[in-house]
Write a protein that holds these residues in place. Structure first.
Motif, PDB file in Angstrom:
ATOM      1  N   ARG A  97       0.829  -1.210   0.000  1.00  0.00           N
ATOM      2  CA  ARG A  97       0.000   0.000   0.000  1.00  0.00           C
ATOM      3  C   ARG A  97       0.864   1.261   0.000  1.00  0.00           C
ATOM      4  O   ARG A  97       0.461   2.307  -0.497  1.00  0.00           O
ATOM      5  CB  ARG A  97      -0.909   0.045   1.239  1.00  0.00           C
ATOM      6  N   ASN A  98       2.036   1.158   0.635  1.00  0.00           N
ATOM      7  CA  ASN A  98       2.889   2.327   0.838  1.00  0.00           C
ATOM      8  C   ASN A  98       4.200   2.198   0.074  1.00  0.00           C
ATOM      9  O   ASN A  98       5.276   2.457   0.612  1.00  0.00           O
ATOM     10  CB  ASN A  98       3.171   2.517   2.332  1.00  0.00           C
ATOM     11  N   ALA A  99       4.098   1.805  -1.182  1.00  0.00           N
ATOM     12  CA  ALA A  99       5.307   1.605  -1.989  1.00  0.00           C
ATOM     13  C   ALA A  99       6.089   2.898  -2.176  1.00  0.00           C
ATOM     14  O   ALA A  99       7.295   2.864  -2.453  1.00  0.00           O
ATOM     15  CB  ALA A  99       4.932   1.021  -3.348  1.00  0.00           C
ATOM     16  N   ASP A 100       5.432   4.038  -2.018  1.00  0.00           N
ATOM     17  CA  ASP A 100       6.108   5.325  -2.189  1.00  0.00           C
ATOM     18  C   ASP A 100       6.625   5.906  -0.876  1.00  0.00           C
ATOM     19  O   ASP A 100       7.134   7.033  -0.866  1.00  0.00           O
ATOM     20  CB  ASP A 100       5.150   6.334  -2.842  1.00  0.00           C
ATOM     21  N   TRP A 101       6.485   5.193   0.213  1.00  0.00           N
ATOM     22  CA  TRP A 101       6.986   5.665   1.517  1.00  0.00           C
ATOM     23  C   TRP A 101       8.481   5.907   1.440  1.00  0.00           C
ATOM     24  O   TRP A 101       9.236   5.075   0.935  1.00  0.00           O
ATOM     25  CB  TRP A 101       6.663   4.624   2.587  1.00  0.00           C
ATOM     26  N   ARG A 102       8.916   7.052   1.927  1.00  0.00           N
ATOM     27  CA  ARG A 102      10.331   7.413   1.880  1.00  0.00           C
ATOM     28  C   ARG A 102      10.970   7.530   3.260  1.00  0.00           C
ATOM     29  O   ARG A 102      12.097   8.001   3.392  1.00  0.00           O
ATOM     30  CB  ARG A 102      10.510   8.740   1.121  1.00  0.00           C
ATOM     31  N   GLY A 103      10.242   7.102   4.316  1.00  0.00           N
ATOM     32  CA  GLY A 103      10.830   7.114   5.642  1.00  0.00           C
ATOM     33  C   GLY A 103      10.778   8.480   6.298  1.00  0.00           C
ATOM     34  O   GLY A 103      10.088   9.402   5.847  1.00  0.00           O
ATOM     35  N   SER A 180       1.660  -1.507   7.664  1.00  0.00           N
ATOM     36  CA  SER A 180       0.777  -0.857   8.637  1.00  0.00           C
ATOM     37  C   SER A 180       1.515   0.205   9.441  1.00  0.00           C
ATOM     38  O   SER A 180       0.937   1.240   9.789  1.00  0.00           O
ATOM     39  CB  SER A 180       0.163  -1.902   9.573  1.00  0.00           C
ATOM     40  N   ALA A 181       2.771  -0.050   9.748  1.00  0.00           N
ATOM     41  CA  ALA A 181       3.568   0.967  10.435  1.00  0.00           C
ATOM     42  C   ALA A 181       3.690   2.216   9.577  1.00  0.00           C
ATOM     43  O   ALA A 181       3.534   3.352  10.067  1.00  0.00           O
ATOM     44  CB  ALA A 181       4.950   0.406  10.770  1.00  0.00           C
ATOM     45  N   HIS A 182       3.930   2.030   8.316  1.00  0.00           N
ATOM     46  CA  HIS A 182       4.055   3.174   7.416  1.00  0.00           C
ATOM     47  C   HIS A 182       2.728   3.909   7.254  1.00  0.00           C
ATOM     48  O   HIS A 182       2.707   5.130   7.043  1.00  0.00           O
ATOM     49  CB  HIS A 182       4.616   2.718   6.076  1.00  0.00           C
ATOM     50  N   GLY A 279      16.201   9.920  -2.180  1.00  0.00           N
ATOM     51  CA  GLY A 279      15.179  10.538  -1.352  1.00  0.00           C
ATOM     52  C   GLY A 279      14.625   9.665  -0.249  1.00  0.00           C
ATOM     53  O   GLY A 279      13.840  10.133   0.585  1.00  0.00           O
ATOM     54  N   ARG A 280      15.015   8.394  -0.215  1.00  0.00           N
ATOM     55  CA  ARG A 280      14.514   7.501   0.831  1.00  0.00           C
ATOM     56  C   ARG A 280      15.451   7.535   2.027  1.00  0.00           C
ATOM     57  O   ARG A 280      16.663   7.465   1.890  1.00  0.00           O
ATOM     58  CB  ARG A 280      14.404   6.074   0.292  1.00  0.00           C
ATOM     59  N   HIS A 281      14.866   7.656   3.221  1.00  0.00           N
ATOM     60  CA  HIS A 281      15.643   7.663   4.464  1.00  0.00           C
ATOM     61  C   HIS A 281      15.829   6.228   4.953  1.00  0.00           C
ATOM     62  O   HIS A 281      14.851   5.542   5.272  1.00  0.00           O
ATOM     63  CB  HIS A 281      14.935   8.475   5.550  1.00  0.00           C
ATOM     64  N   VAL A 282      17.076   5.765   5.013  1.00  0.00           N
ATOM     65  CA  VAL A 282      17.415   4.454   5.573  1.00  0.00           C
ATOM     66  C   VAL A 282      18.520   4.664   6.592  1.00  0.00           C
ATOM     67  O   VAL A 282      19.494   5.374   6.339  1.00  0.00           O
ATOM     68  CB  VAL A 282      17.862   3.471   4.472  1.00  0.00           C
ATOM     69  N   HIS A 283      18.384   4.038   7.755  1.00  0.00           N
ATOM     70  CA  HIS A 283      19.294   4.285   8.873  1.00  0.00           C
ATOM     71  C   HIS A 283      19.988   2.986   9.298  1.00  0.00           C
ATOM     72  O   HIS A 283      19.333   1.951   9.458  1.00  0.00           O
ATOM     73  CB  HIS A 283      18.510   4.889  10.045  1.00  0.00           C
ATOM     74  N   LEU A 284      21.296   3.052   9.472  1.00  0.00           N
ATOM     75  CA  LEU A 284      22.111   1.900   9.867  1.00  0.00           C
ATOM     76  C   LEU A 284      22.718   2.182  11.230  1.00  0.00           C
ATOM     77  O   LEU A 284      23.462   3.151  11.409  1.00  0.00           O
ATOM     78  CB  LEU A 284      23.219   1.657   8.836  1.00  0.00           C
TER      79      LEU A 284
END
Length: 571
Positions: A97-103, A180-182, A279-284
């Motif tokens: 549902r949230n394929a465009d979520w960028r974090g 669901s979280a997104h 543009g996507r936020h990913v955190h390590l």
């Protein structure tokens, strides 16, 4: 779909390619749904491959020349448990549902660490998300979910790193949890273990002993050989897999000090950065007992700050056992954490027989450090799994929470903290036979040096009661945390980008004052007194943002067991 070098890849609805690295063998067979084994083609350099007519849902195992049938080390799902067949999975089947979520930016992070099994599996965590979002949590961090032996485990005994454990739910249920979280603007983090495999269900040594080193061991067993390119690729692809196929927003890498080739960490992180969509936020996030700050100047987002926890724990409880021996000067250590990140930056460690620990970290932003009062390790690795709600004075604990949640470092809350839950969090497993005995007796030996040790009080990790008694409920009052998190979100988070520590100092026994220049030029001052005596304190002449107890500052004194915060607008 993540293109994996290992495992089963669905080519179309009725055809799947299988690849296995088995450098110790001259031949390998593939069994599909208990049909006779099909010989795989040797490609050289230890690789075997074949394509067969089967699709999603097919069960398969690799048959070795000695007759042993083993699961796929890159299995995306297991039919039963770790010893049974693997299942072909089509990773594109789930309709996001949230394929465009960028974090969300890292500055927004308020992490909530939880154990999936204690919440009732992936669907149980999913049901809890609205409550956590309402509390003010912005990121849910799952303890490891990779397939482990049995139905109960912390997750650090996983043996199939790509397969969500069946006891928690299916791959589709895990994806639905993330989705669901997104929906709620919540980030999802996953704890991953790349430093060892669990003791039951790992078959790699039977066909790829080159996966391991014979000259290096970890506290949990033989070390993984990250000098080999195939091994490096296996774990790099695992990181990319969770971020791409499951759309997790971040990974927490467990105990990376036990990885024999630390250069792989930066290599992997750099590849993640290059592979993530613009543009996507990913955190390590790292856990590194060696306080190695260098990774934080490259592609890693932050590190768990054990020093800050240990100093706060000593101030709240007075304990000096084990590694807490290094924090007898806890107030000074806490001040250094607030000002410079780590307390140990090359300083000699008593707990390590005087060897130096750590590297300089004063140049790093406070958001590079995750501060927690409790987590799975710091509770569960105690003999009785007791929480701070049982160990510490409640007002002092609230003062520490206020410091944690209002300081510019990134806070992490362990499940149940928000209601001051007193239920224990114990170490639990679901082993049987000799392994169960070894784990139980080893656990009791581990705590013989603790004051007041009594072996009969140490629960059997394999008993179901050791798991069930750890469940937390949502019935307690979380208002204290909710108020602080709302204040953090409104007053601190918008100013975090570019924040830097100015100073932190000891202002009394058990009392510290920290000052930070926030990104918009405003000045944040926090003073915390965790002792039972008031201490001298002259406020900074700025607007008071918060006080944990009424009249916390009076007559140039900071009241005992209280925290105050002030925020001055840019001059």
């Amino acid at each position: 779909m993540t293109a994996l070098s290992f495992g089963a890849t669905v080519l179309d609805a009725g055809r799947t390619r299988f690849r296995l690295w088995a450098p110790a063998l001259a031949e390998v067979g593939l069994e599909i749904d208990r049909l006779p084994a099909v010989a795989m083609t040797a490609l050289g350099d230890g690789w075997f491959e074949t394509e067969v007519s089967c699709g999603p849902g097919a069960r398969y195992r690799y048959r070795l020349p000695n007759g042993l049938a083993v699961p796929d080390p890159a299995s995306r799902a297991q039919a039963d448990d770790v010893h049974g067949p693997s299942v072909v999975v089509d990773p594109d089947r789930y309709p996001w549902r949230n394929a465009d979520w960028r974090g969300r930016p890292w500055r927004d992070s308020v992490l909530y660490e939880l154990h999936t099994g204690l919440f009732g599996g992936f669907d149980g965590v999913r049901a809890a998300l609205p409550r956590l979002a309402e509390l003010g949590i912005t990121a849910v961090e799952l303890m490891p979910v990779s397939d482990f032996s049995g139905t109960r485990n912390w997750g650090y005994d996983g043996v199939l790193p790509f397969a969500p454990d069946r006891a928690y739910g299916s791959p589709e249920q895990l994806k639905a949890l993330v989705d669901s979280a997104h929906d709620l603007q919540l980030m999802m983090f996953l704890d991953v273990v790349y430093n060892h495999f669990g003791p039951d269900g790992n078959y790699l040594a039977s066909y790829a002993p080159q996966f391991f080193r014979d000259d290096l061991h970890t506290p949990w067993g033989v070390a993984i050989d990250f000098r080999r390119p195939q091994v490096r690729r296996f774990f790099t692809e695992n990181a990319l897999y969770w971020l791409h196929e499951y759309r997790f927003d971040g990974l927490r890498l467990d105990a990376v000090h036990a990885i024999g080739d630390p250069a792989w960490l930066d290599e992997m992180a750099a590849e993640v950065r290059s592979a993530i969509e613009p543009g996507r936020h990913v955190h390590l996030v790292l856990e590194h007992d060696g306080n190695e700050a260098g990774h934080l100047r490259r592609d890693f987002t932050a590190q768990w700050n054990d020093d800050a926890h240990h100093a706060l724990h000593v101030l709240l409880t007075g304990e000096r056992d084990g590694y807490y021996r290094d924090y007898v000067d806890a107030t000074r250590h806490l001040a250094r954490c607030l000002k410079e990140g780590f307390a140990y930056q090359g300083d000699p460690s008593i707990h390590r027989d005087g060897r130096p620990r750590g590297t300089p970290s004063a140049d790093l932003a406070p958001t590079k450090f995750i501060v927690f009062l409790q987590n799975h390790d710091q509770i569960g690795n105690r003999p009785l799994g007791d929480r701070l709600a049982r160990l510490a004075d409640r007002d002092a604990l609230k003062a520490a929470v206020a410091l944690q949640l209002l300081a510019p470092c990134i806070p992490l809350i362990f499940m149940g903290e928000e209601t001051f839950d007193e239920r224990p969090f114990l170490f639990f497993t679901d082993f049987h036979g000799e392994l169960a005995t070894a784990v139980r007796e080893g656990r009791r030996r581990e705590f013989r040096h603790f004051a007041g040790f009594a072996s009969e009080k140490i629960s059997d990790p394999n008993a179901r009661e050791s798991f069930e008694c750890c469940r937390v409920t949502a019935t307690g009052d979380s208002g204290f945390y909710r108020t602080l998190l709302a204040l953090r979100q409104s007053a601190i988070v918008p100013r975090l980008e570019g924040a830097r520590a100015i100073d932190a100092q000891v202002i009394g026994p058990g009392a510290v004052e920290g000052r930070w220049r926030l990104g918009d030029g405003s000045l944040l001052t926090i003073a915390a007194n965790l002792s039972t005596e008031a201490c001298p304190f002259i406020g900074p002449g700025a607007s008071q943002l918060y006080e944990s107890r009424p009249d916390a500052v009076r007559n140039s004194q900071l009241r005992d067991r209280s925290t105050v915060a002030f925020l001055a607008s840019p001059s």
